[in-house]
Design an enzyme around this catalytic site. Structure first.
Site, mmCIF file in Angstrom:
data_model
loop_
_atom_site.group_PDB
_atom_site.id
_atom_site.type_symbol
_atom_site.label_atom_id
_atom_site.label_comp_id
_atom_site.label_asym_id
_atom_site.label_seq_id
_atom_site.Cartn_x
_atom_site.Cartn_y
_atom_site.Cartn_z
ATOM 1 C CG PHE A 118 -24.632 22.385 13.544
ATOM 2 C CD1 PHE A 118 -25.848 22.915 13.040
ATOM 3 C CD2 PHE A 118 -24.897 21.153 14.269
ATOM 4 C CE1 PHE A 118 -26.714 22.424 13.369
ATOM 5 C CE2 PHE A 118 -26.141 20.639 14.624
ATOM 6 C CZ PHE A 118 -27.182 21.162 14.167
ATOM 7 C CG ASP A 203 -20.132 20.616 19.258
ATOM 8 O OD1 ASP A 203 -19.771 18.996 19.413
ATOM 9 O OD2 ASP A 203 -20.915 21.032 19.245
ATOM 10 C CE LYS A 232 -23.935 14.429 15.116
ATOM 11 N NZ LYS A 232 -25.054 13.915 14.276
#
Length: 370
Positions: A118, A203, A232
């Site tokens: 994702f 990522d 995040k």
């Protein structure tokens, strides 16, 4: 817009690992806004940095220099890959930057990604997200992406060629249920990229910023990427992303190749600097490993199959959505079901051993293991 299936709880206050709802009920937060509230809710250092900066300067844009952004970029570079940094507003934006950088590196090049990864919901990032349910409604996607099984180093190596611009991987897949990619697969990705002149992009949006007990997840297996994406936990609750390069690829993008109105704004960058100051501490990172081990061993002691690294963990249980709902509404423990049989646990890195033990007691009650 109705894009979220929200729970019937309104949170109004947070402090450390605790949340309070509009009825005054207290909760233990083991989700941290999905790996965002890295140093706990309303950490004094973060609140002070943001408040002080907001009094002085909030926005001028990227036609000028501002000290918080320059300091943050330098600190991220020095603490990781040693190149340059593009600051942005989210993880998806950081991935979009990495994709464009890879296409600048190899014009017209293709991408290799892992199945069930994702990387975001914007069109480029979504095209890299090999999950049919997320992609299908928005086809046609950006072409040039090949997905390989996440447990097959040979398939990954075979997929990389002289046409490949980059291999894009999460060292630990988060949204699909906390699946660490094997050291063998990560090394195969590095070797294949070196062989064919492609970029290796990690990522680290969910698994970085100390989440695994190392500052960056790639430091555990010792596989250094050419580019990494962050977001995040970097902002501790503020919207930020970053795309970081090695020195060799620092000048791949030039003036006019990419941009963002709000990226690297003084208030957000000041907050991120405060978060990084707290997280980049050997004592804290050691405690992440210790508390993660305490949590995973406690889950296994409840006969719950568990996996992950540091404080990026998941356990398996029947009817995970129902268990997550009971934990929230009956046990006042905030977690997340990533599928029909997986519960994800992402507490703030500042969680205490006592809070880990309390979470285990609440989980035991919810799954009937008291």
């Amino acid at each position: 817009m109705g894009t979220y299936a929200r729970n019937p709880v309104e949170f109004v206050r947070g402090d450390g690992t605790r949340l309070w709802d509009s009825d005054g009920q207290e909760y233990l937060d083991f989700l941290a806004g999905v790996s965002v509230v890295q140093i706990g809710h309303c950490h004094p250092a973060l609140v002070e940095a943001v408040t002080e900066q907001a009094r002085r300067l909030m926005h001028v844009g990227n036609l000028f220099y501002t000290e918080p952004a320059m300091r943050l970029a330098a600190r991220l570079s020095e603490a990781s890959l040693g190149g340059k940094v593009f600051l942005c507003n989210s993880g998806a934006e950081a991935v979009e930057c990495a994709l464009k950088l890879a296409r600048r590196h190899r014009p017209g090049g293709e991408f290799v990604v892992a199945e069930q990864g994702f990387h975001g919901r914007t069109m480029g990032a979504l095209s890299a997200t090999s999950q049919e349910a997320k992609q299908a409604p928005f086809a046609p996607l950006v072409p040039g992406f090949t997905a390989v099984p996440r447990e097959d180093p040979g398939a990954l190596a075979a997929a990389v060629s002289d046409r490949t611009a980059a291999v894009l991987l999460e060292p630990i897949q988060g949204e699909s249920g906390i699946h660490p990619l094997s050291d063998e697969l990560l090394h195969a990705a590095r070797e294949s990229c070196d062989r064919h002149g492609a970029l290796l992009v990690f990522d680290e949006i969910q698994c970085g910023m100390g989440r695994t007990g190392d500052l960056w997840a790639w430091q555990g297996p010792g596989v250094r990427p050419d580019v990494m994406t962050l977001a995040k936990g970097l902002g501790g609750g503020l919207p930020i992303g970053a795309c970081v390069t090695t020195a060799e690829h620092a000048d791949t993008l030039g003036p006019g190749d990419h941009g963002s109105t709000f990226a690297g704004g003084p208030v957000i960058a000041a907050g991120a600097n405060a978060v990084l100051e707290v997280v980049d501490d050997p004592a804290l990172l050691t405690s992440v490993g210790e508390h993660g081990l305490r949590l995973i061993e406690g889950l296994r002691g409840l006969d719950l199959p568990a996996r992950g690294r540091g404080l990026m963990l998941a356990f398996e249980t029947d009817d995970a959505p129902g268990v997550a709902r009971r934990l929230l509404l009956e046990q006042r423990l905030v977690v997340h079901a990533t599928g029909p049989d997986t519960i994800r646990l992402l507490p703030p890195l500042t969680v205490s051993a006592a809070e880990v033990d309390e979470a285990l007691r609440r989980i035991a009650a919810a799954v009937g293991r008291c």
